[in-house]
Design an enzyme around this catalytic site. Structure first.
Site, PDB file in Angstrom:
ATOM      1  N   LYS A  53      -3.772  -0.189  -8.481  1.00 20.97           N
ATOM      2  CA  LYS A  53      -3.694  -1.639  -8.669  1.00 20.97           C
ATOM      3  C   LYS A  53      -4.270  -2.065 -10.018  1.00 20.97           C
ATOM      4  O   LYS A  53      -5.319  -1.561 -10.442  1.00 20.97           O
ATOM      5  CB  LYS A  53      -4.436  -2.309  -7.499  1.00 20.97           C
ATOM      6  CG  LYS A  53      -4.494  -3.813  -7.502  1.00 20.97           C
ATOM      7  CD  LYS A  53      -3.138  -4.481  -7.650  1.00 20.97           C
ATOM      8  CE  LYS A  53      -2.144  -4.029  -6.585  1.00 20.97           C
ATOM      9  NZ  LYS A  53      -0.758  -4.498  -6.906  1.00 20.97           N
ATOM     10  N   GLY A  87       0.860  -1.174   0.000  1.00 20.85           N
ATOM     11  CA  GLY A  87       0.000   0.000   0.000  1.00 20.85           C
ATOM     12  C   GLY A  87       0.899   1.227   0.000  1.00 20.85           C
ATOM     13  O   GLY A  87       1.875   1.293   0.764  1.00 20.85           O
ATOM     14  N   ALA A  88       0.591   2.182  -0.880  1.00 19.54           N
ATOM     15  CA  ALA A  88       1.519   3.289  -1.128  1.00 19.54           C
ATOM     16  C   ALA A  88       1.937   4.042   0.139  1.00 19.54           C
ATOM     17  O   ALA A  88       3.143   4.184   0.405  1.00 19.54           O
ATOM     18  CB  ALA A  88       0.902   4.230  -2.164  1.00 19.54           C
ATOM     19  N   GLN A  98      -5.473  -8.851  -2.633  1.00 21.13           N
ATOM     20  CA  GLN A  98      -5.562  -7.809  -1.587  1.00 21.13           C
ATOM     21  C   GLN A  98      -7.020  -7.548  -1.196  1.00 21.13           C
ATOM     22  O   GLN A  98      -7.321  -7.250  -0.038  1.00 21.13           O
ATOM     23  CB  GLN A  98      -4.940  -6.492  -2.093  1.00 21.13           C
ATOM     24  CG  GLN A  98      -3.429  -6.496  -2.180  1.00 21.13           C
ATOM     25  CD  GLN A  98      -2.939  -6.885  -3.558  1.00 21.13           C
ATOM     26  OE1 GLN A  98      -3.604  -7.622  -4.285  1.00 21.13           O
ATOM     27  NE2 GLN A  98      -1.769  -6.409  -3.933  1.00 21.13           N
ATOM     28  N   ASP A 151      -1.494   4.958  -6.320  1.00 25.14           N
ATOM     29  CA  ASP A 151      -0.072   4.827  -5.988  1.00 25.14           C
ATOM     30  C   ASP A 151       0.745   6.003  -6.491  1.00 25.14           C
ATOM     31  O   ASP A 151       1.830   6.277  -5.990  1.00 25.14           O
ATOM     32  CB  ASP A 151       0.486   3.523  -6.551  1.00 25.14           C
ATOM     33  CG  ASP A 151      -0.042   2.356  -5.752  1.00 25.14           C
ATOM     34  OD1 ASP A 151      -1.211   1.975  -5.973  1.00 25.14           O
ATOM     35  OD2 ASP A 151       0.683   1.883  -4.865  1.00 25.14           O
TER      36      ASP A 151
HETATM   37  O1  MRU Z   1       0.665  -3.884  -4.630  1.00 20.89           O
HETATM   38  P1  MRU Z   1       0.015  -3.158  -3.498  1.00 20.89           P
HETATM   39  O2  MRU Z   1      -0.845  -4.021  -2.660  1.00 20.89           O
HETATM   40  O3  MRU Z   1       1.011  -2.350  -2.704  1.00 20.89           O
HETATM   41  O4  MRU Z   1      -0.943  -2.104  -4.221  1.00 20.89           O
HETATM   42  C1  MRU Z   1      -1.686  -1.220  -3.426  1.00 20.89           C
HETATM   43  C2  MRU Z   1      -2.645  -0.405  -4.198  1.00 20.89           C
HETATM   44  O5  MRU Z   1      -2.715  -0.461  -5.400  1.00 20.89           O
HETATM   45  C3  MRU Z   1      -3.486   0.552  -3.412  1.00 20.89           C
HETATM   46  O6  MRU Z   1      -4.709   0.761  -4.050  1.00 20.89           O
HETATM   47  C4  MRU Z   1      -2.747   1.890  -3.310  1.00 20.89           C
HETATM   48  O7  MRU Z   1      -1.457   1.707  -2.822  1.00 20.89           O
HETATM   49  C5  MRU Z   1      -3.445   2.846  -2.451  1.00 20.89           C
HETATM   50  S1  MRU Z   1      -3.290   2.369  -0.743  1.00 20.89           S
HETATM   51  C6  MRU Z   1      -3.941   3.510   0.258  1.00 20.89           C
END
Ligand code: MRU
Length: 352
Positions: A251, A54-55, A199, A240
């Protein structure tokens, strides 16, 4: 307990003074175990392996990784300085490419490192804590702002996990959903399972069930059918990296949700803190999309599910064009129908 506090009980990233404790997201929902990171390289590995993801959460974890390295240097009697810390900043920065929050948090730490005079470890600890605390406050604010856009008695669809697990707490898109539910506006949440790492199925459903928010899991491929049915009025997702023209990387699978939402006249909201906005990137074509191991697609739970000899292509993010987004919600305000001019009005170059 006030209603919103009831929806903010999970902490995925916690610094305990000696080590960084990460709730191991590879093992959820069936095992709630923590991984203890004692060095910056432990943190970089945890980010790469999706122990923490998550970013915003990976930015926060990386900031604590810098603190761990500063502590190691101080204990070894070595200088804590821009020169000694730069290699670790660079190693952490390469852990994952798409979420700009990682580079943003490390740039903040680099700024603090440039001005160290005395008690370096305490100064860097305070900066990492500030990054974490500010993210939580931003999520609360975005929750309020995003919920104000919603009508009453609505259904929403979300994708991936944007909740407490992906942030300092409360969440971005999931924060809006939490606030919208607490305000009595959202009556039903749908979560896409988010192949291949699940996720949505493993993490978002865990958070929603814990909070008692009515949620139904859908197969990613059921989204068009759901959006056509009239059960959903808003698709609400995180990001992200949001480019200067409002294009938003998130994602894999997010872009197709935006296209389908527009087709069926359903609103599409992107919720992300200012730390996700990258005004130095002109548009989405300039965003590096992380490609992960094809093995994530070719098997499940360590068990091969696809014929030996088959190959796979595994991009884990995509870019939704700004023109498909009805609202970008940040803690600095809501940008409706984002474009370069509207983004610049809120995030003048250098202020993000
Ligand atoms: O690969 P991940 O699980 O790190 O991807 C996360 C996402 O795509 C989330 O939607 C994004 O980071 C926003 S989290 C607040």
């Amino acid at each position: 307990m006030p209603e919103l506090e009831r929806h903010d009980t999970i902490r995925a990233v916690a610094f305990d003074g000696d080590c960084l404790r990460l709730l191991d997201q590879r093992r959820l929902p069936f095992a709630e175990t923590h991984l203890e990171c004692r060095s910056a390289d432990d943190v970089a590995t945890a980010i790469r392996d999706l122990v923490v993801r998550g970013a915003p959460a990976i930015g926060i974890a990386a900031a604590w990784g810098v603190v761990l390295e500063a502590r190691r240097l101080a204990v070894a009697g070595k200088p804590v300085s821009p020169e000694t810390l730069e290699p670790v900043l660079q190693r952490l920065n390469t852990a994952r490419p798409t979420a700009v929050n990682l580079a943003w948090a490390l740039a903040r730490m680099r700024g603090a490192i440039a001005h160290l005079s005395h008690d370096s470890v305490a100064v860097l600890t305070a900066e990492a804590q500030a990054i974490q605390d500010e993210d939580l406050a931003a999520n609360r604010r975005m929750g309020e702002l995003g919920a104000q856009l919603l009508g009453d008695g609505i259904g929403v669809l979300t994708h991936c996990n944007t909740g407490s697990l992906a942030t300092a707490g409360f969440g971005t898109a999931l924060g809006v959903i939490r606030a919208g539910f607490a305000a009595g506006k959202i009556t039903q949440v749908y979560a896409g399972e988010t192949r291949p790492w699940l996720q949505g199925a493993r993490l978002t459903m865990w958070e929603l069930v814990r909070d008692g928010i009515p949620a139904k899991l859908i197969a990613d491929s059921a989204a068009s059918h759901l959006l056509r049915s009239g059960a959903v009025q808003w698709v609400i997702v995180g990001a992200d990296r949001i480019a200067a023209n409002g294009d938003a990387a998130n994602k894999i699978g997010t872009c197709q949700l935006a296209i389908v939402a527009r087709h069926f006249g359903i609103k599409f909201m992107v919720v992300a803190p200012a730390s996700t906005v990258d005004m130095a990137t002109s548009d989405g074509t300039q965003i590096e999309i992380e490609l992960r191991d094809p093995a994530e697609l070719l098997g499940f739970g360590g068990q091969r599910t696809v014929v030996e000899g088959a190959d796979a292509w595994n991009p884990v993010f995509d870019v939704t064009p700004a023109g498909l987004i009805d609202a970008v919600v940040t803690e600095r305000g809501v940008i409706e129908h984002p474009n370069a001019v509207r983004m610049r009005a809120v995030f003048a170059a250098g202020s993000a």
